[in-house]
Structures are given as C-alpha cells and as structure tokens.
Design a protein around this motif. Sequence first.
Motif, PDB file in Angstrom:
ATOM      1  N   GLN A 191     -32.494-154.265 -11.318  1.00  0.00           N
ATOM      2  CA  GLN A 191     -32.172-155.412 -10.475  1.00  0.00           C
ATOM      3  C   GLN A 191     -31.133-156.331 -11.123  1.00  0.00           C
ATOM      4  OE1 GLN A 191     -33.335-154.373  -7.372  1.00  0.00           O
ATOM      5  NE2 GLN A 191     -33.721-156.541  -7.075  1.00  0.00           N
ATOM      6  N   ARG A 192     -31.242-156.512 -12.427  1.00  0.00           N
ATOM      7  CA  ARG A 192     -30.360-157.455 -13.120  1.00  0.00           C
ATOM      8  C   ARG A 192     -28.985-156.868 -13.431  1.00  0.00           C
ATOM      9  NH1 ARG A 192     -34.609-159.824 -17.674  1.00  0.00           N
ATOM     10  NH2 ARG A 192     -35.840-161.155 -16.259  1.00  0.00           N
ATOM     11  N   HIS A 193     -28.945-155.568 -13.712  1.00  0.00           N
ATOM     12  CA  HIS A 193     -27.692-154.998 -14.204  1.00  0.00           C
ATOM     13  C   HIS A 193     -27.277-153.712 -13.494  1.00  0.00           C
ATOM     14  CE1 HIS A 193     -28.020-157.861 -17.500  1.00  0.00           C
ATOM     15  NE2 HIS A 193     -29.218-157.385 -17.796  1.00  0.00           N
ATOM     16  N   ARG A 194     -28.114-152.678 -13.604  1.00  0.00           N
ATOM     17  CA  ARG A 194     -27.682-151.326 -13.278  1.00  0.00           C
ATOM     18  C   ARG A 194     -27.365-151.112 -11.792  1.00  0.00           C
ATOM     19  NH1 ARG A 194     -25.436-148.131 -17.095  1.00  0.00           N
ATOM     20  NH2 ARG A 194     -26.435-148.512 -19.099  1.00  0.00           N
ATOM     21  N   ARG A 195     -28.006-151.854 -10.896  1.00  0.00           N
ATOM     22  CA  ARG A 195     -27.713-151.632  -9.477  1.00  0.00           C
ATOM     23  C   ARG A 195     -26.290-152.060  -9.118  1.00  0.00           C
ATOM     24  NH1 ARG A 195     -28.933-156.166  -5.798  1.00  0.00           N
ATOM     25  NH2 ARG A 195     -29.517-158.006  -7.015  1.00  0.00           N
ATOM     26  N   LEU A 244     -46.722-148.499  -9.814  1.00  0.00           N
ATOM     27  CA  LEU A 244     -46.362-149.512 -10.812  1.00  0.00           C
ATOM     28  C   LEU A 244     -47.061-149.273 -12.144  1.00  0.00           C
ATOM     29  CD1 LEU A 244     -44.798-152.153 -11.328  1.00  0.00           C
ATOM     30  CD2 LEU A 244     -46.843-153.392 -10.590  1.00  0.00           C
ATOM     31  N   ASN A 245     -46.291-149.312 -13.210  1.00  0.00           N
ATOM     32  CA  ASN A 245     -46.823-149.374 -14.572  1.00  0.00           C
ATOM     33  C   ASN A 245     -45.831-150.172 -15.410  1.00  0.00           C
ATOM     34  OD1 ASN A 245     -44.695-147.591 -15.167  1.00  0.00           O
ATOM     35  ND2 ASN A 245     -46.020-145.775 -15.150  1.00  0.00           N
ATOM     36  N   ILE A 246     -46.136-150.337 -16.691  1.00  0.00           N
ATOM     37  CA  ILE A 246     -45.306-151.210 -17.532  1.00  0.00           C
ATOM     38  C   ILE A 246     -43.879-150.677 -17.639  1.00  0.00           C
ATOM     39  CG2 ILE A 246     -44.980-152.083 -19.879  1.00  0.00           C
ATOM     40  CD1 ILE A 246     -48.020-152.218 -20.143  1.00  0.00           C
ATOM     41  N   LYS A 247     -43.744-149.378 -17.831  1.00  0.00           N
ATOM     42  CA  LYS A 247     -42.403-148.826 -17.988  1.00  0.00           C
ATOM     43  C   LYS A 247     -41.583-149.036 -16.725  1.00  0.00           C
ATOM     44  CE  LYS A 247     -39.706-144.902 -19.490  1.00  0.00           C
ATOM     45  NZ  LYS A 247     -39.664-143.650 -20.243  1.00  0.00           N
ATOM     46  N   ARG A 248     -42.161-148.762 -15.562  1.00  0.00           N
ATOM     47  CA  ARG A 248     -41.414-148.942 -14.321  1.00  0.00           C
ATOM     48  C   ARG A 248     -41.111-150.422 -14.073  1.00  0.00           C
ATOM     49  NH1 ARG A 248     -44.413-144.502 -11.361  1.00  0.00           N
ATOM     50  NH2 ARG A 248     -42.916-142.781 -11.260  1.00  0.00           N
ATOM     51  N   ALA A 249     -41.989-151.309 -14.485  1.00  0.00           N
ATOM     52  CA  ALA A 249     -41.729-152.739 -14.294  1.00  0.00           C
ATOM     53  C   ALA A 249     -40.493-153.166 -15.081  1.00  0.00           C
ATOM     54  CB  ALA A 249     -42.947-153.556 -14.724  1.00  0.00           C
ATOM     55  N   PHE A 250     -40.407-152.748 -16.343  1.00  0.00           N
ATOM     56  CA  PHE A 250     -39.233-153.086 -17.152  1.00  0.00           C
ATOM     57  C   PHE A 250     -37.978-152.399 -16.608  1.00  0.00           C
ATOM     58  CE2 PHE A 250     -42.322-154.223 -20.568  1.00  0.00           C
ATOM     59  CZ  PHE A 250     -41.871-155.512 -20.786  1.00  0.00           C
ATOM     60  N   GLY A 251     -38.136-151.152 -16.186  1.00  0.00           N
ATOM     61  CA  GLY A 251     -36.996-150.418 -15.635  1.00  0.00           C
ATOM     62  C   GLY A 251     -36.478-151.051 -14.358  1.00  0.00           C
ATOM     63  N   PRO A 284     -30.345-147.058  -3.200  1.00  0.00           N
ATOM     64  CA  PRO A 284     -31.291-148.035  -3.743  1.00  0.00           C
ATOM     65  C   PRO A 284     -32.607-147.370  -4.118  1.00  0.00           C
ATOM     66  CG  PRO A 284     -31.249-148.165  -1.359  1.00  0.00           C
ATOM     67  CD  PRO A 284     -30.190-147.176  -1.739  1.00  0.00           C
ATOM     68  N   ILE A 285     -33.408-148.050  -4.908  1.00  0.00           N
ATOM     69  CA  ILE A 285     -34.707-147.520  -5.302  1.00  0.00           C
ATOM     70  C   ILE A 285     -35.619-147.492  -4.084  1.00  0.00           C
ATOM     71  CG2 ILE A 285     -36.763-147.963  -6.687  1.00  0.00           C
ATOM     72  CD1 ILE A 285     -34.894-149.007  -8.879  1.00  0.00           C
ATOM     73  N   ALA A 286     -36.131-146.303  -3.783  1.00  0.00           N
ATOM     74  CA  ALA A 286     -36.909-146.119  -2.557  1.00  0.00           C
ATOM     75  C   ALA A 286     -38.349-145.758  -2.877  1.00  0.00           C
ATOM     76  CB  ALA A 286     -36.276-145.014  -1.706  1.00  0.00           C
ATOM     77  N   GLY A 287     -39.275-146.208  -2.026  1.00  0.00           N
ATOM     78  CA  GLY A 287     -40.670-145.797  -2.118  1.00  0.00           C
ATOM     79  C   GLY A 287     -41.440-146.402  -3.264  1.00  0.00           C
ATOM     80  N   PHE A 288     -41.091-147.617  -3.666  1.00  0.00           N
ATOM     81  CA  PHE A 288     -41.800-148.295  -4.750  1.00  0.00           C
ATOM     82  C   PHE A 288     -43.062-148.923  -4.170  1.00  0.00           C
ATOM     83  CE2 PHE A 288     -40.620-150.730  -8.886  1.00  0.00           C
ATOM     84  CZ  PHE A 288     -41.839-150.369  -9.428  1.00  0.00           C
ATOM     85  N   ARG A 289     -44.227-148.377  -4.550  1.00  0.00           N
ATOM     86  CA  ARG A 289     -45.509-148.884  -4.067  1.00  0.00           C
ATOM     87  C   ARG A 289     -46.346-149.360  -5.236  1.00  0.00           C
ATOM     88  NH1 ARG A 289     -44.487-144.072  -1.302  1.00  0.00           N
ATOM     89  NH2 ARG A 289     -44.124-144.331   0.954  1.00  0.00           N
ATOM     90  N   LEU A 290     -47.401-150.118  -4.919  1.00  0.00           N
ATOM     91  CA  LEU A 290     -48.267-150.669  -5.955  1.00  0.00           C
ATOM     92  C   LEU A 290     -48.849-149.565  -6.832  1.00  0.00           C
ATOM     93  CD1 LEU A 290     -49.469-153.273  -7.088  1.00  0.00           C
ATOM     94  CD2 LEU A 290     -51.399-152.986  -5.514  1.00  0.00           C
ATOM     95  N   GLY A 291     -49.171-148.408  -6.213  1.00  0.00           N
ATOM     96  CA  GLY A 291     -49.740-147.304  -6.976  1.00  0.00           C
ATOM     97  C   GLY A 291     -48.765-146.673  -7.947  1.00  0.00           C
TER      98      GLY A 291
END
Length: 308
Positions: free
Chosen positions: A38-42, A26-33, A17-24
């Motif tokens: 979450q919707r498909h690739r996992r 976050l940007n637009i590209k990572r939000a879309f990714g 799973p995606i690990a270590g996702f923190r507020l710092g």
Amino acid sequence: MTETFTLVHLSDAHLGPIAGFRLGNLNIKRAFGFLNWQRHRRFVHVPSVAERLAADALAHAPDHIAVTGDLANLGLPGEFVTGLGWLKSLGEPHRVSVVPGNHDIYTGQLGGPSCLETWAPYMRGSESWTETSPVHFPYERTVGQVALIGLNSSIPTPPGVAGGRVGPMQLAALARSLERLGEAGYIRVVLIHHPPLPGQATARRALEDAAALADVLARHGAELVLHGHNHKQSLAWLKRGDGGGIPVLGVASASAAFGYKAEPPARYHLLRIRRADGEVFINCEVRGLDGEGHVARIARDDLVMPSP
C-alpha cells in the motif's frame, strides 16, 4: 541445430491489485506485506506495464516464454487467478513455462488453491502432459532442441525473510535430468526464481543451498540459467567441470513503471539461441521502458564467457 530459437524471459510481474484478501488469509507476514504494498510497491508495479512488455515480447513471435516467478504479492488464491489470466495472455501452456517465486509461495496459510494448482498447466513436463497429472519439480519441457528445466526454490518463510531452498530431492533429480538431456543433445535452460549462486543475494533473500545447486550445475552442465528475484539485470558465469562456462542471467521486474531504489524500470530478455559447429551461441537483447517511457531495446550482447 542451425536455426535460431527465440526465448522470452519475464519475471517478477507482481500483478495488482491485490485480490481476495479475507480475514481468514490474514497473518503477520501478510499484514506487513500488505502495508509495504500500500505504501510503496503498488505505485511501482503497474499491471499495464506488464501488459505492454508482454505485447512487445509477443510481437517478436518467440518460440517459447519463460516466467521465473513472483506473479503474486501476498500469495493469495485470488492473486493466482489474476496470474493465470496473465499467463493465458502470453500463450497456451505448451508455449509458456513458469516456476513459482517466494511471493507466490508466501506463507503456508492459503485459504484456497495454491499457485501450483492454479498454474499447473504451465508447470507440467512434456512427458506428463495431461490435465490431471500432478506438478512435480524439476519438470522438463522439450521444445525442438531446447530443454527447459523448471525448479521450485520457493518455500513459506517467516516475516522479513524472502529466501528459498531447492532441497536434496530436486538437486538429485536435476543432476539426472541434466545428464540425460545433455547426452541427448539438448540445449539445457534451467529456470529458477532465486539467484542460484552463492553471494547473489543478501542472507535473508538468498537460496539456502546455492552452493549445492552450483555444484550440480558445474558437474553436470547446462547452457543457460534464468532467474528473477532481485529485480535487477545481472550476468554471472559459473565455471563447468570441463572448463567451459554457464551464463546465469537475472532479469528486472516486468511491471516496474519507474526505477525504484536500485531497481531499474521494467525489463525483459529476448534471447536468441542457436547451435553451430557443436557450440551453443546465445544473444541477449534487453528490452524495456526507455527514458521516454517507450518499450525499446536497452542493450544487446552475445553471452560470451570472459577470458581468465
């Protein structure tokens, strides 16, 4: 060289799973990714599938393993730690080589060590094998009579763009490496994440300087080019200046639990390479999930340039 060299080619494991996702981070590209994950690739990319393919590959006792990028999903430092664990499960650094993919160098906003730092032992050349030497591309690794040349085609890109670039410095160094290793009699295998030839990917996913890279390969020669990125099996031929051909081999994702859109279930390449009577012979066995979910042989063929 009459003995057979066995090389495993894996790519695009997209380990979760995606690990270590923190507020710092976050940007637009990572939000879309992250939304796409979450919707498909996992649901598609399952770590246990990548583990099963790795176990099958190791059961064939390969001489070396080449991984052509995209171990991560959002380019997070925590994902690089997960990727390092997977690389360690494949073998010691002198037995495994990796090049980064666009998901590994996803954005310039890191918030921690990059994949080039975390995976450095698996990206150092044979002549700079120390724990502190920096990683530089292209790197050269010689194993017997085979020389692996690792390129970095991955750069931070805007949202919706997954293209890459090799750049003039790597291209010039690659030309020198190919010449020197060819004169020394090595079988030259080039590793890159993005498909290296023009027209092999859509504009937003393509290598910007594919034409320049193809020209270097054609002029200076190589025996095999391995890539990932498209999550599909592919074989293209690049004509060398001397009239021979270079097989350019793309592999599907190593973790796909099922076919998704035009992408097949998980696959890897088991390559058997030998030189006899001055010629290089390459047999490619495609192994992966069959219709019953077992890891098995999907296809096996000799890589022979088609007649004009």
